[in-house]
Enzyme design. Structure first.
Site, PDB file in Angstrom:
ATOM      1  N   GLU A 138     -33.424  57.686  39.396  1.00 20.73           N
ATOM      2  CA  GLU A 138     -34.598  56.951  38.940  1.00 20.73           C
ATOM      3  C   GLU A 138     -35.725  57.094  39.959  1.00 20.73           C
ATOM      4  O   GLU A 138     -35.600  57.822  40.936  1.00 20.73           O
ATOM      5  CB  GLU A 138     -34.259  55.475  38.678  1.00 20.73           C
ATOM      6  CG  GLU A 138     -33.339  54.824  39.706  1.00 20.73           C
ATOM      7  CD  GLU A 138     -34.007  54.447  41.003  1.00 20.73           C
ATOM      8  OE1 GLU A 138     -34.724  53.415  41.029  1.00 20.73           O
ATOM      9  OE2 GLU A 138     -33.803  55.146  42.006  1.00 20.73           O
ATOM     10  N   GLU A 141     -35.454  57.292  43.654  1.00 19.11           N
ATOM     11  CA  GLU A 141     -34.648  58.422  44.111  1.00 19.11           C
ATOM     12  C   GLU A 141     -33.355  57.988  44.783  1.00 19.11           C
ATOM     13  O   GLU A 141     -32.843  58.658  45.687  1.00 19.11           O
ATOM     14  CB  GLU A 141     -35.466  59.311  45.060  1.00 19.11           C
ATOM     15  CG  GLU A 141     -36.758  59.806  44.437  1.00 19.11           C
ATOM     16  CD  GLU A 141     -37.542  60.715  45.347  1.00 19.11           C
ATOM     17  OE1 GLU A 141     -37.353  60.635  46.573  1.00 19.11           O
ATOM     18  OE2 GLU A 141     -38.333  61.521  44.841  1.00 19.11           O
TER      19      GLU A 141
END
Length: 320
Positions: A138, A141
């Site tokens: 997401e 990271e």
């Protein structure tokens, strides 16, 4: 030299901790940090350029991502050098970074460019259809799973791809892209809104969580008591306990109205959990788990020199 290659930032956070001596094969250590091109960050700069009226640079940024950075499978790398080649510190798939360039194509008025559509938009949209709604990490990271912010970008990107396909007289792909976007939109709450989490109350019957992890059978259930480690030296907690403001992308990109009851309830949870008052006004942590407590380990240690501590990230000025 490379029009549209706008770096995420000019600073190198944590650069002071990277040795400058030779490392491998006589070459100095590589530390690009934010002085590289991230599609997600470039999209934010692109939006500002459009608002400022600089359509030319906005279009150059769009073409840079598609013509220089895009990979052979249609996706975008996590980050690239300013010539478009994947940076030495790149890695992993982030689906919003593949969706954002499609939005840029549509918003900057490049939809009528047939070559751009056929050679670049189609591969990117096909990658989203084949790999969405969840693949890779997401936006922070750090985690895999079903992310409201990532899925919002996919929905918007695929809707834009459908519109671009119509402009290019491609009704079959337009139907596929829009149907996929609509399917993601229909399921976003079932995937990412919990009704059993610790912040449920008479005024909060449900709220968006940061990310939903697949269960042992692969099922996606935001009401399941699934725990995961937050990383960066932080703790392991129940997924229903982790709050961030990523769901606001669903509003910004037009997937849900601002008046949506789950959005309103989630805003209350965000304010109660990760908002902090500062002398300059309110600030927000990237994410948190309990009222007035941050467990975001992504940050510097502010203890006196020689004193050990677990780093706690400071509030971010741009967190939605």
């Amino acid at each position: 030299t490379f029009p549209g290659a706008i770096a995420a930032g000019l600073a190198s956070p944590w650069g002071q901790s990277v040795p400058a001596g030779n490392a491998t094969n006589g070459l100095p250590n590589y530390f690009g940090s934010y002085r590289e091109v991230f599609a997600r960050d470039l999209y934010e700069a692109f939006a500002g350029l459009l608002v400022a009226g600089d359509v030319s640079t906005a279009r150059a940024a769009t073409r840079f991502l598609f013509e220089r950075q895009q990979q052979s499978n249609g996706s975008m790398p996590r980050n690239s050098l300013t010539n478009g080649l994947p940076a030495p510190d790149t890695g992993g798939v982030q689906l919003d970074e593949t969706a954002d360039p499609i939005l840029m194509d549509w918003q900057s008025g490049l939809a009528g460019d047939a070559t751009l559509y056929e050679q670049h938009v189609i591969p990117a949209a096909d990658f989203l259809v084949a790999n969405g709604p969840s693949d890779g990490n997401e936006r922070w990271e750090e985690q895999s799973g079903y992310s409201p912010s990532t899925i919002a970008a996919e929905i918007a990107g695929l809707t834009a791809a459908a519109n671009i396909a119509r402009v290019n007289h491609d009704p079959v792909r337009a139907a596929v892209y829009q149907a996929t976007a609509d399917d993601f939109a229909r399921n976003i709450k079932a995937w990412t809104v919990t009704t059993t989490g610790p912040f449920i109350s008479p005024t909060v019957p449900g709220y968006f969580i940061r990310i939903t992890k697949p269960g042992p059978t692969g099922a996606i259930d935001p009401n399941a008591a699934i725990s995961y480690g937050l990383g960066n030296g932080s703790v392991t907690v129940d997924q229903r306990q982790v709050i961030d403001a990523g769901f606001l992308e669903l509003v910004r990109l037009g997937v849900l109205p601002a008046s949506d009851p789950d959005v309103s309830a989630s805003l209350k949870v965000v304010d109660d959990t990760i908002e902090r008052q500062t002398p300059s006004g309110p600030g927000f942590y990237r994410y948190g788990t309990t009222p007035q407590e941050s467990v975001d380990g992504y940050g510097d240690c502010f203890q006196p020199s020689g004193t050990s501590c677990s780093p706690i990230g400071a509030p971010w000025p741009t967190t939605d």
